[in-house]
Design a protein around this motif. Sequence first.
Motif, PDB file in Angstrom:
ATOM      1  N   GLY A   1      62.308  60.262  46.155  1.00  0.00           N
ATOM      2  CA  GLY A   1      62.593  60.699  44.804  1.00  0.00           C
ATOM      3  C   GLY A   1      61.442  61.474  44.208  1.00  0.00           C
ATOM      4  N   ALA A   2      61.626  61.923  42.953  1.00  0.00           N
ATOM      5  CA  ALA A   2      60.589  62.674  42.242  1.00  0.00           C
ATOM      6  C   ALA A   2      59.558  61.709  41.677  1.00  0.00           C
ATOM      7  N   ALA A   3      58.302  62.159  41.654  1.00  0.00           N
ATOM      8  CA  ALA A   3      57.207  61.327  41.142  1.00  0.00           C
ATOM      9  C   ALA A   3      56.143  62.225  40.532  1.00  0.00           C
ATOM     10  N   PRO A   4      55.437  61.736  39.507  1.00  0.00           N
ATOM     11  CA  PRO A   4      54.338  62.516  38.931  1.00  0.00           C
ATOM     12  C   PRO A   4      53.268  62.770  39.987  1.00  0.00           C
ATOM     13  N   LEU A   5      52.695  63.940  39.902  1.00  0.00           N
ATOM     14  CA  LEU A   5      51.682  64.326  40.884  1.00  0.00           C
ATOM     15  C   LEU A   5      50.378  63.640  40.517  1.00  0.00           C
ATOM     16  N   ALA A   6      50.149  62.463  41.073  1.00  0.00           N
ATOM     17  CA  ALA A   6      48.974  61.677  40.771  1.00  0.00           C
ATOM     18  C   ALA A   6      48.316  61.227  42.070  1.00  0.00           C
ATOM     19  N   ALA A   7      47.133  60.639  41.907  1.00  0.00           N
ATOM     20  CA  ALA A   7      46.355  60.256  43.080  1.00  0.00           C
ATOM     21  C   ALA A   7      47.047  59.207  43.923  1.00  0.00           C
TER      22      ALA A   7
ATOM     23  N   ALA B   1      48.933  59.770  47.488  1.00  0.00           N
ATOM     24  CA  ALA B   1      48.298  59.988  48.795  1.00  0.00           C
ATOM     25  C   ALA B   1      49.033  59.173  49.858  1.00  0.00           C
ATOM     26  N   GLY B   2      49.392  59.837  50.964  1.00  0.00           N
ATOM     27  CA  GLY B   2      50.150  59.202  52.036  1.00  0.00           C
ATOM     28  C   GLY B   2      51.649  59.436  51.936  1.00  0.00           C
ATOM     29  N   ALA B   3      52.121  59.938  50.787  1.00  0.00           N
ATOM     30  CA  ALA B   3      53.549  60.254  50.650  1.00  0.00           C
ATOM     31  C   ALA B   3      53.867  61.543  51.414  1.00  0.00           C
ATOM     32  N   ILE B   4      55.124  61.724  51.739  1.00  0.00           N
ATOM     33  CA  ILE B   4      55.567  62.888  52.528  1.00  0.00           C
ATOM     34  C   ILE B   4      56.266  63.867  51.599  1.00  0.00           C
ATOM     35  N   LEU B   5      55.802  65.100  51.585  1.00  0.00           N
ATOM     36  CA  LEU B   5      56.390  66.121  50.721  1.00  0.00           C
ATOM     37  C   LEU B   5      57.799  66.461  51.196  1.00  0.00           C
ATOM     38  N   ALA B   6      58.773  66.396  50.302  1.00  0.00           N
ATOM     39  CA  ALA B   6      60.172  66.582  50.688  1.00  0.00           C
ATOM     40  C   ALA B   6      60.589  68.047  50.704  1.00  0.00           C
ATOM     41  N   HIS B   7      59.923  68.902  49.950  1.00  0.00           N
ATOM     42  CA  HIS B   7      60.294  70.320  49.887  1.00  0.00           C
ATOM     43  C   HIS B   7      59.034  71.174  49.936  1.00  0.00           C
ATOM     44  N   SER B   8      59.132  72.328  50.528  1.00  0.00           N
ATOM     45  CA  SER B   8      57.983  73.239  50.596  1.00  0.00           C
ATOM     46  C   SER B   8      57.651  73.749  49.193  1.00  0.00           C
ATOM     47  N   LEU B   9      56.340  73.834  48.901  1.00  0.00           N
ATOM     48  CA  LEU B   9      55.893  74.296  47.592  1.00  0.00           C
ATOM     49  C   LEU B   9      54.780  75.317  47.764  1.00  0.00           C
ATOM     50  N   LYS B  10      54.702  76.266  46.807  1.00  0.00           N
ATOM     51  CA  LYS B  10      53.681  77.313  46.868  1.00  0.00           C
ATOM     52  C   LYS B  10      52.504  76.948  45.975  1.00  0.00           C
TER      53      LYS B  10
ATOM     54  N   ASP C   1      47.383  64.352  50.702  1.00  0.00           N
ATOM     55  CA  ASP C   1      46.074  63.730  50.567  1.00  0.00           C
ATOM     56  C   ASP C   1      45.444  64.269  49.288  1.00  0.00           C
ATOM     57  N   ASP C   2      44.217  63.886  49.017  1.00  0.00           N
ATOM     58  CA  ASP C   2      43.584  64.283  47.759  1.00  0.00           C
ATOM     59  C   ASP C   2      43.491  65.798  47.636  1.00  0.00           C
ATOM     60  N   ALA C   3      43.174  66.509  48.728  1.00  0.00           N
ATOM     61  CA  ALA C   3      43.019  67.963  48.663  1.00  0.00           C
ATOM     62  C   ALA C   3      44.357  68.645  48.367  1.00  0.00           C
ATOM     63  N   LEU C   4      45.426  68.195  48.991  1.00  0.00           N
ATOM     64  CA  LEU C   4      46.729  68.805  48.740  1.00  0.00           C
ATOM     65  C   LEU C   4      47.214  68.519  47.326  1.00  0.00           C
ATOM     66  N   ILE C   5      46.973  67.307  46.870  1.00  0.00           N
ATOM     67  CA  ILE C   5      47.380  66.950  45.505  1.00  0.00           C
ATOM     68  C   ILE C   5      46.642  67.847  44.511  1.00  0.00           C
ATOM     69  N   ALA C   6      45.347  68.079  44.752  1.00  0.00           N
ATOM     70  CA  ALA C   6      44.560  68.936  43.855  1.00  0.00           C
ATOM     71  C   ALA C   6      45.076  70.365  43.894  1.00  0.00           C
ATOM     72  N   ALA C   7      45.404  70.870  45.069  1.00  0.00           N
ATOM     73  CA  ALA C   7      45.902  72.237  45.188  1.00  0.00           C
ATOM     74  C   ALA C   7      47.232  72.403  44.467  1.00  0.00           C
ATOM     75  N   LEU C   8      48.094  71.413  44.551  1.00  0.00           N
ATOM     76  CA  LEU C   8      49.392  71.492  43.870  1.00  0.00           C
ATOM     77  C   LEU C   8      49.215  71.437  42.356  1.00  0.00           C
TER      78      LEU C   8
ATOM     79  N   ALA D   1      53.472  69.608  38.270  1.00  0.00           N
ATOM     80  CA  ALA D   1      53.207  68.309  37.647  1.00  0.00           C
ATOM     81  C   ALA D   1      53.997  67.191  38.310  1.00  0.00           C
ATOM     82  N   GLU D   2      55.053  67.555  39.006  1.00  0.00           N
ATOM     83  CA  GLU D   2      55.916  66.553  39.628  1.00  0.00           C
ATOM     84  C   GLU D   2      56.384  67.077  40.982  1.00  0.00           C
TER      85      GLU D   2
END
Length: 539
Positions: A4-10, A13-22, A35-42, A48-49
């Motif tokens: 499901g959808a979730a706020p982009l928070a720390a 980490a360890g969750a699997i991205l369900a859709h490709s994002l730019k 991971d922390d680097a991908l979360i920061a880039a997003l 935000a979600e």
Amino acid sequence: MIFGAAPLAADLAGAILAHSLKTRDRVIHKGAVLDDALIAALRAAGHAEVTVARLEPGDVPEEDAARRLGAHFAGPGLRVAAPVHGRVNVFAETRGLFRLDAAAIAALNGLDEAIALGTLPDATPVAPGDMLATLKIVPFAVPGAVMARAASLLGQGAPLRIEAFRPLRTGLVLSRLPQLKDAAIRNTIEATRQRVAARGGALLDPIETPHETAPIRAAIDALLAQGADLVLIAGASAVTDRADVAPAAITAAGGRIDRFGMPVDPGNLLCFGRIGAVPAIVLPGCARSPRLNGIDFVLDRVFAGEPLDDALIASMGIGGLLKDFAPRPEPRVPRATRRTAPKIAVIVLAAGRSSRAAPQNKLLARLQDGRALVAATVDHALAARAALVLVVTGHQDDAVREALSGRPVRFVHAAAFASGMAASLAAGINALPADTAAALICLGDMPLVDATVIDRMIAAYDPDEGRAIVVPTHRGRRGNPILWDRSFFPEIAALTGDAGARHILARHVDRIAEVEMPDDAVLRDFDTRDALAELKDRP
């Protein structure tokens, strides 16, 4: 697995991205583990979600699940590729017959929607490098309990296997009749050589004999003495009974006939027997062609070493409809690549001077319903499954056209009609469209030949099975019309004088199919005054 959808928070980490994002400088593809680097880039890209899949205790990630389940498909002649995005593919490493356990595969696919296994059809001949099956883990993970049940099911036995083809030494006997052309013999040898080689076998030197039981039996004995593992017999005439010439040769050689006829078309007239442990097969006429037919179904099993009997051949009917022709409304070819039915034209010869019925033009004689005789003939042709009706005119051209007024026919005028029938035949043949597969040549003075007769002849036409000329008969007598494959068009167009095309039949006996008709309509033309009088009295 939680999806499901979730706020982009720390804590993602360890969750699997369900859709490709730019992001600003890259695309983070679906399936990426955050991971922390991908979360920061997003976050920096304004997201935000995100929609993610989060594994629960016991869940097996798709890549690991595919690898573990795929290992159960390994076996002799099989190669299981490394998993990619939750998918493993299974390939052949040897030439043979692909077999599967349909019940086990159905049970696996019915176990849970997370697991999807697709395969080639059972009993498919395969070569090294062919892909046989693909296993896909549909979600991002499989629950541990489902994995345990799947592993238990697959552990009960190999669901996929290849029965490797054996390098059989194959003997071929070809019987002859005077009318059988050398080309038919050559075609049979070449088609058989291709079939044997494709399955890893070797063809011994073919033996030609008269179409008689004793010499065929002698040829069989000679091939067995050479060590033949398989004996094939191509008869000059189609088998019509277990006691016919070629099957009788098998029994005379000490063998037996297990099955005459098979539910595969083309290939119905195959005859399967044995001489000791050596299979002995009388080939159907379609085996002269390299195209897929019933003999291929049987050879696959023989070369794979499967025991073949009456029941197994009977079971081949499912999937045994291999040809498309007009009477079959739903051909087997997929819609995107389906071949259209061959275009058959009817040529109605209506150019003659009607000298035997003079002074009347027989074609214009009126029937009880008011139609001209030629109109009744043409109406039957129009009611049949022909793609085109072409009328050849000559004598009294205008009157014939007037008698056929309003009918969707194509006319062609035979300028040299007075020289004889050959001119009419040439005019009709030369006027056919280039995509015409065959032409049914109908005499204009045969109004009793109805659409049923024409359709039966069209249905019988199949040049791949040797039915390139179709001739109607009644009680053994040949009649008209005659259907000709386009390969004969040049011979017909080259005729001269008043001779029809019938004498061409003698040169191509091996390509004729006779179709018995229930009445004598195909024997009756009406070209004299007495015959016309009789016709007018018919109800």
